[in-house]
Write an enzyme that holds these catalytic residues in place. Structure first.
Site, PDB file in Angstrom:
ATOM      1  N   GLU A  89      23.505  49.647  -6.183  1.00 36.71           N
ATOM      2  CA  GLU A  89      22.104  49.670  -5.748  1.00 36.71           C
ATOM      3  C   GLU A  89      21.260  48.596  -6.417  1.00 36.71           C
ATOM      4  OE1 GLU A  89      21.511  54.194  -4.227  1.00 36.71           O
ATOM      5  OE2 GLU A  89      21.396  53.916  -6.395  1.00 36.71           O
ATOM      6  N   GLU A 119      29.494  56.860  -1.628  1.00 36.26           N
ATOM      7  CA  GLU A 119      28.808  58.113  -1.918  1.00 36.26           C
ATOM      8  C   GLU A 119      28.601  58.862  -0.607  1.00 36.26           C
ATOM      9  OE1 GLU A 119      25.181  57.621  -4.161  1.00 36.26           O
ATOM     10  OE2 GLU A 119      26.079  56.127  -5.491  1.00 36.26           O
TER      11      GLU A 119
END
Length: 925
Positions: free
Chosen positions: A408, A474
């Site tokens: 991220e 994820e």
């Protein structure tokens, strides 16, 4: 600008190298250190060259100072707890000084003496015997300093370490976790002898075509590698073919012990021969397609934070292996190297991730935010260095099959440079980075929290994203009650070869054990007085903080189990989902139950099933004769278990199971004839055999998957949390005592009109309930059923699904059977209390002396020692205190739990749409 705000990664730090099990001299510096904490850098005395520690405290290393009584932990997911103005950090920068005096072993004379730190958060400087040695950052990466000229064998050495909570490195360490500081991994003093190897790279491959291996061992000091089991002796730098070698995989983690000997020392190696490749868009290990049944794993312990023991790491690996988990993504930093050694030994595929996340900057530079560090050239060298350090430290682990650049961080040229650095050091492994959304330079295409439908679109169109293998780094966000709908993902992964599984977020709840108002709780964001925090978003794991499995873990175990066992007409079909194992290590057993009572069982003879194959097995005659034999509801459970003990589980450990119904489901029973139950109705509800305050129920204490995406807020706008009840009419009608009620919220123009028909039968009552929505009613209800109160109930027995809670979209792990539990045992202790404990598809239940059974449609059962309102108001499980009343809810249906706290919204299939509904129940004593 001091080194705390320097863009470099360190000064006087030795070049990165592999983590080695060698015979170098080693003096562990774990244990008690003298410690002093200053509130700011300016307040920290300039005395570390010769500190007087007589008045200092003592602190344990490894450890975090916030968990040792100094300062407090703080949790943020995205936002930095300080202003975004790199390279500057707050003036209020807590600074911890550590001092330890050790005696350098006398026999280290002539060796190069190195001080090694495995992990220090955040940035630190080192002083030895009054001299400044250097400084380093990269909290979860090792740092080494040559202190040979500063110490003398046989003499004392004073080691001082100054650690800063905030540094420039904090800008690139914005991982979703507690901010915790200090020396949290081991510190060692090493003696590296001349001509001893200090950096080794083992390159062991396996050819699935000819079944042979190749081996090349590179070393900074030449020597000979001996592999006794293979009768192999080879010089370093020599590439050799190894015939008849067995490959390493997660299912069969075959390792060969080896020793590298040089003139100056030895290195013990554990070699796994395996080849990772991407072939025609498919990620393979040893030629086999891999399906990642993985988890994201932070390092965490409720008392020690990230300062894990070797036992903690082993516990994690054993839990994973017993659950059928085959892969770990090390979110979002390299783990302790011992954990990787355990993955080698026990068999887990690893995505090893660099110590990098900049989530608080956002994914693109948007005013007023600054450019993300991954696109800021000032950060380039440090980020590339972090990636090199990761690869160098961990390159010899066969369990690592993919490198990851970080998490991220948006996109920027620094990431491409990191990728190039990996490929220069180790071209044998693919590289992952999820935010490369168009697959510009990665070798794996990755996304987070894509819906099953979105995954299927990617799987079906191989022209997308360079036809790279697709994984969900994820998915299945395991926050609170959930995740739901996991079986939908499994179906996509099995249908489309390119869709190669994913990693549940995440493995464990990060609840820190503490005391609030005299009660022990697991704390989450805000519990330590943080002004900026993200609440219980830090509690989103398959395990509770004490490593007890949650219902979500049980569901995941069932969804990913390596065998599929289902009915096949009058036979049982068994599919082997293993990658390389056949079923010769398993034995199969049968258990036959009629309405939950065991009436038969034994073994089942199953031929050995090769990976990917399916067999259909005939049931034994004594089992088959029970089919349609007129018995009550009859279920056959087929279980596959370990025939012999393994390194990770005992013989008899259940690996997979399936249930087959043998009786023919009966037609709905007619409502027994009886007389009207006159006189049982009062203004506030019904009092029947101890039942009090019976009424329609439409509300549940919001789960995290309701609250965070705003679903619960919309339900509140529709008044579902504050409905009122009115008796419209009551009286005898058509042989029953009929009560008509209306359930509606104040101020809004909708309601639910319910008709309650009560008939007295032998030893009890039958309730026929029908519900019709009126007006501008909500599209979706949290739940629909009845709730009532009973005098304190101690034990609940039920026939239905269990033993753990199950909802409409988390029922794969729910087996039909007869169960018994205390009311306390029926509760699921989510760190933030919320709806829990529901057992879908209950046939009957006995609450002490009261029996409730479904006459036609099955019901959902929830039994608690507190109200829904108390559950909703609680912040921690310790807030829930049982009283003298037990609260029972019998649901017609309930909305599913999903994974919308961080993931796709709940599919329509699992929503409880508002519509006419009915339920018929028999109450008997």
């Amino acid at each position: 600008m001091t080194y705390v705000e320097d863009f470099a990664s360190g000064e006087n730090v030795l070049a990165p190298r592999a983590w080695l099990d060698d015979d170098s001299g080693r003096l562990a510096l774990n244990g008690d250190w003298s410690f002093r904490l200053s509130p700011t850098v300016a307040d920290a005395p300039d005395d570390l060259k010769d500190p007087d520690t007589s008045g200092w405290d003592t602190i344990a290393v490894p450890g975090h100072w916030q968990l040792s009584g100094y300062g407090a932990p703080a949790y943020t997911n995205i936002d930095y707890p300080f202003p975004l103005e790199p390279p500057y950090v707050p003036t209020d920068n807590p600074t911890g000084d550590y001092v330890r005096v050790v005696t350098v072993p006398a026999d280290w004379d002539g060796a190069r003496i190195v001080l090694r730190f495995e992990g220090v958060d955040s940035r630190f400087a080192v002083f030895v015997n009054g001299s400044e040695v250097g400084w380093s950052s990269g909290s979860r990466l090792p740092s080494e300093f040559d202190i040979t000229s500063l110490v003398a064998p046989g003499k004392e050495a004073r080691i001082a370490v100054r650690v800063h909570q905030w540094s420039l490195g904090s800008y690139v360490e914005d991982q979703d976790m507690w901010w915790l500081s200090g020396i949290f991994r081991e510190v060692n003093l090493l003696a590296l002898r001349p001509d001893a190897p200090t950096d080794v790279f083992v390159k062991a491959a396996w050819d699935h075509i000819d079944g042979n291996g190749t081996l090349l061992v590179e070393s900074d000091v030449p020597g000979t590698v001996s592999v006794p089991e293979l009768g192999l002796s080879v010089t370093t730098g020599e590439h050799v073919r190894v015939e008849g070698v067995e490959p390493w995989s997660a299912e069969v983690p075959r390792l060969y012990d080896a020793v590298l000997r040089t003139a100056g020392g030895e290195v013990r190696l554990r070699i796994g021969f395996r080849t990772v490749a991407v072939v025609d868009g498919i990620f393979t290990v040893n030629g086999n397609r891999v399906l990642f049944n993985g988890v994201n794993r932070h390092e965490f312990h409720p008392d020690r934070g990230r300062a894990l023991t070797e036992q903690d790491m082993l516990d994690d690996v054993l839990i994973m292996k017993r659950a059928g988990i085959n892969a770990v993504r090390t979110s979002h930093y390299p783990p302790h190297p011992h954990f990787l050694a355990l993955c080698d030994e026990y068999g887990l595929y690893v995505i090893d991730e660099c110590d990098l996340e900049t989530h608080g900057f956002g994914y693109e530079p948007q005013p007023p935010k600054l450019p993300n560090p991954v696109m800021d050239p000032r950060f380039r060298d440090d980020l590339v260095d972090r990636m090199r350090r990761t690869v160098h430290r961990d390159k010899n682990h066969p369990s690592i099959v993919i490198w990851s650049l970080g998490n991220e961080c948006g996109m920027g040229s620094n990431l491409k440079d990191m990728y190039d650095a990996v490929k220069e050091l180790d071209p044998s492994r693919p590289v992952h980075y999820e935010r490369d959304t168009e697959a510009e330079f990665v070798d794996i295409y990755s996304r987070m929290y894509t819906s099953p439908e979105g995954c299927a679109e990617i799987g079906a169109d191989t022209s997308l994203y360079r036809n790279l293998p697709f994984i969900l780094c994820e998915y299945g966000h395991a926050m609170g009650n959930g995740p739901g709908g996991l079986v939908d993902y499994r179906e996509v992964f099995e249908k489309y070869p390119r869709c190669q599984g994913g990693f549940i977020w995440e493995f464990i709840d990060h609840g820190l054990r503490t005391t609030i108002d005299g009660r022990e709780v697991y704390a989450y964001g805000g519990d330590f007085g943080e002004t900026i925090h993200d609440g219980n978003f830090v509690c989103d794991g398959l395990l509770f903080p004490d490593r007890t499995p949650s219902p979500g873990m049980h569901e995941y175990i069932k969804v990913i189990e390596p065998l599929r066992i289902v009915a096949d007409g009058n036979r049982v079909s068994i599919t082997n989902r293993y990658e390389v194992l056949d079923t010769s290590h398993l034995r199969f057993t049968l258990s036959l139950e009629a309405e939950g009572e065991v009436i038969g069982g034994g073994g089942l003879q199953v031929p050995v099933i090769a990976p990917g194959e399916t067999v259909s097995v005939e049931l034994p005659p004594e089992i088959e004769k029970e089919r349609g034999a007129g018995r009550p509801e009859t279920w056959l459970t087929v279980t596959a278990e370990l025939a012999d003990a393994t390194s990770w589980a005992d013989a008899g450990h259940r690996v997979a199971w399936g249930q087959i119904r043998l009786d023919e489901p009966a037609l709905a029973a007619a409502v027994p004839a009886g007389s009207p139950a006159e006189g049982t109705v009062g203004v506030q509800g019904i009092d029947i055999a101890g039942l009090r305050n019976i009424r329609l129920d439409v509300w549940r204490a919001p789960i995290d998957n309701d609250a965070i995406p705003g679903v619960a807020a919309a339900w509140r706008e529709q008044g579902l949390h504050r409905v009122q009840h009115r008796i419209v009419s009551q009286g005898e009608r058509e042989g029953a005592w009929e009560v008509v009620t209306r359930t509606a919220p104040p101020a809004l123009q909708w309601g639910l009109r319910s008709t309650w028909r009560w008939t007295a039968v032998e030893n009890g009552l039958v309730l026929e309930l029908s519900v019709v929505p009126e007006g501008l009613f909500p599209e979706v209800l949290p739940r629909l059923g009845i709730t009532f109160e009973l005098p304190k109930v101690e034990r609940v027995e039920w026939f239905g699904t269990g033993p753990n809670e199950a909802y409409v979209d988390t029922r794969e792990a729910a087996a039909v059977g007869k169960y018994s539990a205390t009311v306390a045992e029926l509760q699921t202790p989510y760190v933030r209390p919320q709806e829990n404990g529901h057992r879908v598809d209950t046939r009957w239940t006995r609450l002490d002396g009261l029996r409730i059974e479904a006459v036609d449609e099955l019901f959902g059962l929830t039994v608690r020692d507190w109200t829904t309102q108390a559950l909703e108001a609680a912040e921690h499980t310790a807030d829930l205190v049982p009283g003298d009343t037990t609260y029972v809810t019998l649901d017609i249906a309930q909305t599913g739990v999903g994974t919308a706290a961080c993931g796709p919204s709940l599919p329509d299939r699992d929503k409880l749409k508002t519509a006419p509904a009915a339920l018929t129940l028999r109450f008997t004593r």
